[in-house]
Every structure is written in structure tokens, then in C-alpha cells.
Write a protein that holds these residues in place. Structure first.
Motif, short mmCIF file in Angstrom:
data_model
loop_
_atom_site.label_atom_id
_atom_site.label_comp_id
_atom_site.label_asym_id
_atom_site.label_seq_id
_atom_site.Cartn_x
_atom_site.Cartn_y
_atom_site.Cartn_z
N GLY A 1 26.76 46.87 46.23
CA GLY A 1 28.01 46.14 46.50
C GLY A 1 29.04 46.50 45.45
O GLY A 1 29.11 47.65 45.00
N GLU A 2 29.82 45.50 45.01
CA GLU A 2 30.93 45.80 44.08
C GLU A 2 30.41 46.35 42.75
O GLU A 2 29.52 45.80 42.14
N ILE A 3 30.98 47.45 42.35
CA ILE A 3 30.57 48.05 41.08
C ILE A 3 31.76 48.18 40.13
O ILE A 3 31.60 48.15 38.92
N ILE B 1 33.68 49.00 30.55
CA ILE B 1 34.50 50.20 30.40
C ILE B 1 35.79 49.92 31.14
O ILE B 1 35.77 49.60 32.33
N GLU B 2 36.92 50.03 30.45
CA GLU B 2 38.20 49.72 31.09
C GLU B 2 39.24 50.80 30.77
O GLU B 2 39.88 50.77 29.72
N PRO B 3 39.41 51.77 31.68
CA PRO B 3 40.49 52.74 31.49
C PRO B 3 41.82 52.16 31.97
O PRO B 3 41.84 51.24 32.79
N ALA C 1 42.08 36.80 29.15
CA ALA C 1 42.56 37.99 29.85
C ALA C 1 42.40 37.88 31.36
O ALA C 1 43.12 38.54 32.11
N GLU C 2 41.45 37.10 31.82
CA GLU C 2 41.25 37.00 33.26
C GLU C 2 41.81 35.71 33.83
O GLU C 2 41.82 35.51 35.04
N GLY C 3 42.23 34.80 32.94
CA GLY C 3 42.77 33.52 33.40
C GLY C 3 41.76 32.69 34.16
O GLY C 3 42.10 31.83 34.95
N GLY D 1 38.98 43.57 27.64
CA GLY D 1 39.92 44.20 26.70
C GLY D 1 41.19 44.67 27.39
O GLY D 1 42.04 45.31 26.77
N GLN D 2 41.30 44.35 28.68
CA GLN D 2 42.38 44.95 29.46
C GLN D 2 43.79 44.72 28.90
O GLN D 2 44.56 45.66 28.74
N LEU D 3 44.12 43.47 28.60
CA LEU D 3 45.50 43.21 28.17
C LEU D 3 45.80 43.96 26.88
O LEU D 3 46.90 44.48 26.71
#
Ligand code: 4AD
Length: 466
Positions: free
Chosen positions: A388-390, A250-252, A170-172, A212-214
Motif C-alpha cells: 500500500g502507501e509507501i 527520508i524527505e527530499p 510540522a504535520e499539524g 524535518g520537512q518545514l
């Protein structure tokens, strides 16, 4: 006899004078000269233990009560009384104390009533939930997970269970754990000498999912507002305090939406979670503020009250270059921001959370939407003071021809992503989403230093005990 949780008794839900049974594990025992023992008993229902007052009159006082040590499991029945001591409003005047489980060897029981180092506790991950610290982290983690589901439910999102076993990256990024039922000592080979995965369980190579994004995009393009929340796996060889090999994400994903909608969702979402922890777990937060991070409470309050700042990636680079600050990593248009840069932006420059948007296309994933400038993609990172990045998110590429070109540019074969390409062939719409590493959020909320303390059983390179 009614059984109550210790939290119910301490909350005054059982009337003074009423007889009740509580059950839990001994934290400490103190014997007074007057012939009484005071036992602090915890069942984990809340942060505080209850004090059990055990009189010498109890039939098993000498034989058992005076032998109780940390970790013994006990069932105590007695009348609830107003406590004269400081701290708790209520205590239990025991009429019977039943020992349910002894601690075999109290001297060597690893969890003693003192502050243990986190390094030591990681070695006894199966016993660390018995400490105040891991009790607090576990209850806060639960509270956050519940709040996440509640937030999405209230906003009209549907929870989609995306698969853990996956056949596409999914992230390549090639950071996948391969799963196989093949005999490693005797691998089937094709005529060309390559491993013949057609003989494997799924008839092809399969992996643990990195995102799980795709899969959730498929449901977004039918149910409009969806999210996935589940375990995710990355085979990256990162021995840092921010990386796990197994973490929850968590992926909306929202349809008919652009990057601005995505950023607004991320802001509302984070604030909702933090407010829930402040509303529901002040006991645990107060302990964490004393034990691990002074600002545990004030930091969350400030976060809730601060509107997020939005900065373009290009402007962020210029700001960093002009900052006069010496950084370890170079700052240049085209390079990704490192944690030190992110922290400068959010802590020194803005002093509140920042959304950095529109990154150079070559440093971000293939599915992100190419902007009209042809150089940047509609990607955003949410940066928070102290960490930093969250969150990382983006508007997705909804144009099939551009998506195909981006896949090829990243060395991915569009033929392997036919199902993903279908979304762009049938009723494609602009859509966007983000990913949040749950443990990174737990680390932030609890003021922890190491992500290995934010998950019950941490998995990292060389670490898969229990
Ligand atoms: O930035 P990442 O790789 O984005 C994705 O996976 C997208 N598919 C998300 C999306 O748009 N739906 O990862 C998202 C988040 C990061 O911001 C970070 O919080 C967390 O996942 N993360 C990790 N957490 C713990 N250990 C690791 N090894 C992590 N890698 C990423």
C-alpha cells in the motif's frame, strides 16, 4: 598475521594456501569420528559463515575446541583451502584456535542454531543481531541507507541535518512527544494556572520532531535540491505492524518543481534503492526468499521494470466503487484511502506501483498546495503492491495568503510559523517534496511482516526496552 573478514576469504580475496586469521562467533560445531571438528564461524561481514576445520592435533583441542558452543567468540588462524564440501568454495584449516570469549551457560544461551520465532526474538532485541535473519536485515538496511545517500549525491542534492528538537508541529496533527526539564511534581504555573513553559529549558514548549520537512524547505529555497534523512517521532497510539513511535524518514525537497517532478523523483529514487539491494545483497535476499518471503527477489525485479501508473484521487474512488469488491471501510469522495483500498488499486487493478494524486484538501496537511478547483490539493501517495502507501508527498503552498488561510482552517496560528511564512515572503517559488518512512521500505524489501523487525531497537506504545 593478516586478519581478514570472513566475507573476504569466501570471496576468494585470500589465496589458497595463504595463512590468515579470522575472528567471529561460533554458529555450530560438529565433531567427526576421524578426530576433526568442523566449526561454522560468522563475523557478520556477509551472510555465510566460514567452515573452520580443527584437527585433534591442536594443543587445546580436547580442553577447549571440543567445548565450543553457539555464541563463543573465537580467533582462528590457518591456511585457506578449497572446500570439498558443498556450499562454500573455501574453508580454513586451523593451525591455532584461540577462544576470546566463552558463553557462560550454553544451555540457556537464547540464540540457538535453529529458526526462532520473531516474537521471541523481539524480546531479546539485544541478541537478535546474531541470528541469520537479523544479520540479513541489518546488512540490507545499511545497503539501502548508503544507496539513498548515493542517489541524492549523484543527482546533485545536499543532505541537510534538520533538528530533532523542534518547537513547531510540522504535520499539524498534534502527535508530538513533549520534552521538558520541568519538575513534573512541581510544575511552575502562570497567574492563570497554566503551565509556565517560559521557565522550561528552551523558554517555550519543545517537542521531538514529527518531520524535518518545514526545516528542509528553508534549505531547498536556497540550495534548490536537498534532503533530510534522520530519526522522526510520532506519539500516535497505533499498535499496528506498520507504525513505530520512532522511525527514520527520508524527505527530499526540490525547488522550481511541481507534483509531476515530485512523482518522477519518487519513482527514480525507489528504483535506484531496489537495484542497489539486488546488486549488492543477493546473498541476504536469497536467504530471506527462503526464510520469510518467496517473492523477495522477483518482487524487486518487477518493481524496477514497471513504469509507475498515475491515477487521480477522484478516478481512484470511482474505480474502487465500481470494483465490485467488498471493503471494510467506506469508499467515498472526501474520505482517505485505507490500506485495503490502496492494495486493491496497486495489486488487483494495476498490478504495479501507482501514484495517486490530488486528494481532497480537508484530509491532507496545511502546507499542501491548493489546486485551482479549490477542493483538492497537489498531494500524492505512492502505493506499492504488497504494502500500500509507501511514500507521501506534495507540492507546497507557495502563496502566502493561501497558506495563511489554510493554517487558520487547520486551527494553526500563523504567528507561530512566522519563519515558515518568510519563505513565501522572500523569493517564493513552487517547490515540492515527499517523505518516505525508512522502516516501511525495509519491511517491503526484506519481506517482513512487522515493522518492529525492521529497526534495531523498536519503539512503540508500551515498548521501549533496552
Ligand atoms: O505522510 P507523512 O506523515 O508525511 C510527512 O511527514 C511529510 N512531512 C513528508 C514530506 O512531504 N516531506 O509521513 C511520511 C511517511 C509515510 O509515508 C510513511 O512511510 C512514514 O513516513 N510514516 C511512518 N513510518 C513508521 N511509523 C509511523 N508511525 C509512521 N508515520 C509515517
Amino acid at each position: 598475521m593478516a586478519v581478514a573478514s570472513i566475507q573476504q576469504v569466501l570471496d576468494g580475496k585470500v589465496a589458497v594456501g595463504e595463512t590468515v586469521t579470522v575472528q567471529g562467533w561460533v554458529r555450530t560445531r560438529r565433531d567427526s569420528k576421524a578426530g576433526l571438528s568442523f566449526i561454522n564461524l560468522s563475523d557478520g561481514s556477509g551472510f555465510a559463515p566460514i567452515q573452520i576445520v580443527a584437527p585433534a592435533l591442536l594443543a587445546n583441542y580436547e580442553s577447549e575446541v571440543k567445548r565450543l558452543s553457539a555464541g563463543c567468540a573465537v580467533r582462528a588462524t590457518g591456511a585457506v583451502a578449497a572446500s570439498e564440501g558443498q556450499g562454500q568454495a573455501y574453508e580454513l584449516q586451523a593451525e591455532t584456535i584461540e577462544v576470546v570469549g566463552w558463553v557462560e551457560d550454553p544451555e540457556t544461551y537464547p540464540i540457538q542454531p535453529k529458526a526462532h520465532s520473531l516474537e521471541f526474538l523481539r524480546e531479546v532485541a539485544h541478541l537478535r543481531p546474531r541470528t541469520n535473519l537479523f544479520g540479513a536485515v541489518s546488512r540490507i538496511r545499511h545497503c539501502m541507507a548508503q544507496a539513498i545517500h548515493r542517489f541524492f549525491h549523484e543527482q546533485g542534492f545536499y543532505w541537510i541535518n534538520t533538528p530533532i528538537i523542534s518547537t513547531s508541529d510540522a504535520e499539524g496533527a498534534g502527535q508530538m512527544f513533549r520534552i521538558s526539564t520541568l519538575d513534573m511534581m512541581n510544575l511552575p504555573r502562570t497567574a492563570k494556572g497554566e503551565v509556565d513553559f517560559s521557565k522550561d529549558f528552551f523558554g517555550k514548549e519543545a517537542f521531538l520532531t514529527v518531520s524535518g520537512q518545514l526545516n528542509v524547505e528553508a534549505y531547498c529555497l536556497a540550495l534548490s535540491k536537498v534532503y533530510t534523512f534522520g530519526p522522526t517521532f510520532r506519539a500516535e497510539n497505533s499498535h499496528t505492524t506498520r507504525h513505530l513511535a520512532e522511525f527514520w524518514m527520508i524527505e527530499p525537497e526540490i525547488a522550481f518543481a511541481d507534483l509531476n517532478d515530485d512523482a518522477a523523483l519518487a519513482e527514480a529514487f525507489l528504483k535506484y534503492i531496489f537495484k542497489a539491494v539486488l546488486d549488492e545483497r543477493m546473498d541476504d535476499l536469497t536467504f530471506l526468499a527462503e526464510r520469510v518471503e518467496k517473492t523477495a527477489i522477483s518482487k524487486l525485479e518487477a518493481f524496477i521494470n514497471a513504469p509507475f501508473e498515475r491515477i487521480e484521487y477522484g478516478d481512484a474512488i470511482t474505480l474502487l466503487q465500481k470494483s465490485g469488491q467488498k471493503f471494510d471501510y467506506p469508499v467515498e469522495w472526501g474520505l482517505d484511502l485505507q490500506t485495503e483500498h490502496e492494495r486493491w488499486l496497486t495489486e488487483q487493478h494495476v498490478g504495479r506501483p501507482v501514484v495517486v494524486a490530488n486528494y481532497p484538501e480537508h484530509i491532507k496537511a496545511f502546507y499542501m498546495r491548493l489546486n485551482d478547483d479549490g477542493r483538492t490539493v497537489a498531494a500524492m501517495d505512492v502505493l506499492a503492491p504488497g504494502i500500500g502507501e509507501i511514500i507521501g508527498g506534495s507540492q507546497r503552498e507557495e502563496r502566502l495568503d493561501v497558506l495563511d488561510a489554510r493554517m487558520r482552517q487547520f486551527g494553526l496560528d500563523p504567528a507561530h510559523y512566522q519563519w515558515y511564512r518568510d519563505f513565501r515572503r522572500y523569493g517564493s517559488v513552487p517547490h515540492a517534496g515527499f517523505g518516505l518512512g525508512f522502516e516501511r521500505l525495509v519491511v517491503y524489501v526484506c519481506g517482513l511482516q512487522n515493522i518492529r523487525d525492521a529497526i534495531p531497537y523498536p519503539r512503540a506504545p508500551g515498548l521501549a526496552t533496552f
